[in-house]
Write an enzyme that holds these catalytic residues in place. Sequence first.
Site, short mmCIF file in Angstrom:
data_model
loop_
_atom_site.label_atom_id
_atom_site.label_comp_id
_atom_site.label_asym_id
_atom_site.label_seq_id
_atom_site.Cartn_x
_atom_site.Cartn_y
_atom_site.Cartn_z
N ARG A 38 0.82 -1.22 0.00
CA ARG A 38 0.00 0.00 0.00
C ARG A 38 0.85 1.27 0.00
NH1 ARG A 38 -3.34 3.08 4.11
NH2 ARG A 38 -5.26 3.70 3.09
N ILE A 64 -7.41 7.70 -0.82
CA ILE A 64 -7.26 6.26 -0.93
C ILE A 64 -8.05 5.70 0.25
CG2 ILE A 64 -5.01 6.38 0.30
CD1 ILE A 64 -4.16 3.81 -1.14
N SER A 65 -8.93 4.74 0.00
CA SER A 65 -9.82 4.24 1.06
C SER A 65 -9.02 3.60 2.18
CB SER A 65 -10.80 3.21 0.49
OG SER A 65 -11.58 3.76 -0.54
N GLN A 66 -9.65 3.55 3.35
CA GLN A 66 -9.08 2.86 4.52
C GLN A 66 -8.96 1.36 4.17
OE1 GLN A 66 -11.68 3.68 7.78
NE2 GLN A 66 -10.75 2.12 9.10
N PRO A 67 -7.87 0.71 4.58
CA PRO A 67 -7.71 -0.72 4.28
C PRO A 67 -8.91 -1.58 4.72
CG PRO A 67 -5.66 0.14 5.14
CD PRO A 67 -6.66 1.25 5.23
#
Length: 219
Positions: A38, A64-67
């Site tokens: 990431r 960028i979205s949260q994992p």
Amino acid sequence: MLEDNFQHKGLRKKLIEEIRKKGIQDENVLKAIHAVPRHWFLDSVFLQHAYQDKAFPIDEGQTISQPYTVAFQTELLEIKPYQSVLEIGTGSAYQACVLAEMGAKVYTIEYNEILHRKAKRMIDILRYDKKIQCFLGDGSQGLKQFAPYDGILVTAGAPAVPEAFLFQLKIGGKLIIPVGDNDTQKMMRITRKEEKHFTQEEFDNFSFVPLLGKNGWKS
Ligand code: SAH
């Protein structure tokens, strides 16, 4: 520049355990998150934070979205190798690479030209270009060209479910879409059971950047 050392891998292992504790159970999803570095998708100022379970800004005011969110949406999709997925909102291309690691054939569309170009370059450098095809355009109308899909994954918050998505699903195909207002959206999964028969399930609340375009929020 694109190194992935033991320290990164160690941080990723920790992240996997964190999102497992938050409820992600699908081992294939956890493996896919583990497989994609990431930190390669973040601006260098955020490098140290790449393996925190948080969303981060990328260019053009997007995120960028949260994992955990990436894992949650990917889990809901229940995708199998060689199946096709349309992703709406390429952003950094991180989610697209996670889908590719699940073995999916990925089509991803981005509205913002700068992000699209950057994502495409990243996908080429990382050699995901055989698995991921990038498109520039208004994804709120889906992408008819390669429909129908086994899955459609929307990574921006929509005011309502665009009908265009429903009819670009295969029978048995699933649409994962956050729907709500500007602050919070409910994660929904819509399954096309038969030609004109769909079922709908609702999950937790999330907070995404807005889906723009014809069937999204007006920009
Ligand atoms: N999936 C991304 C995160 C996306 S953030 C990742 O893994 O990094 C949401 C993205 O949706 C933003 O990049 C935004 O520009 C894009 N977007 C918003 N409306 C869109 C539309 N109508 N069509 C395609 N992309 C859109």
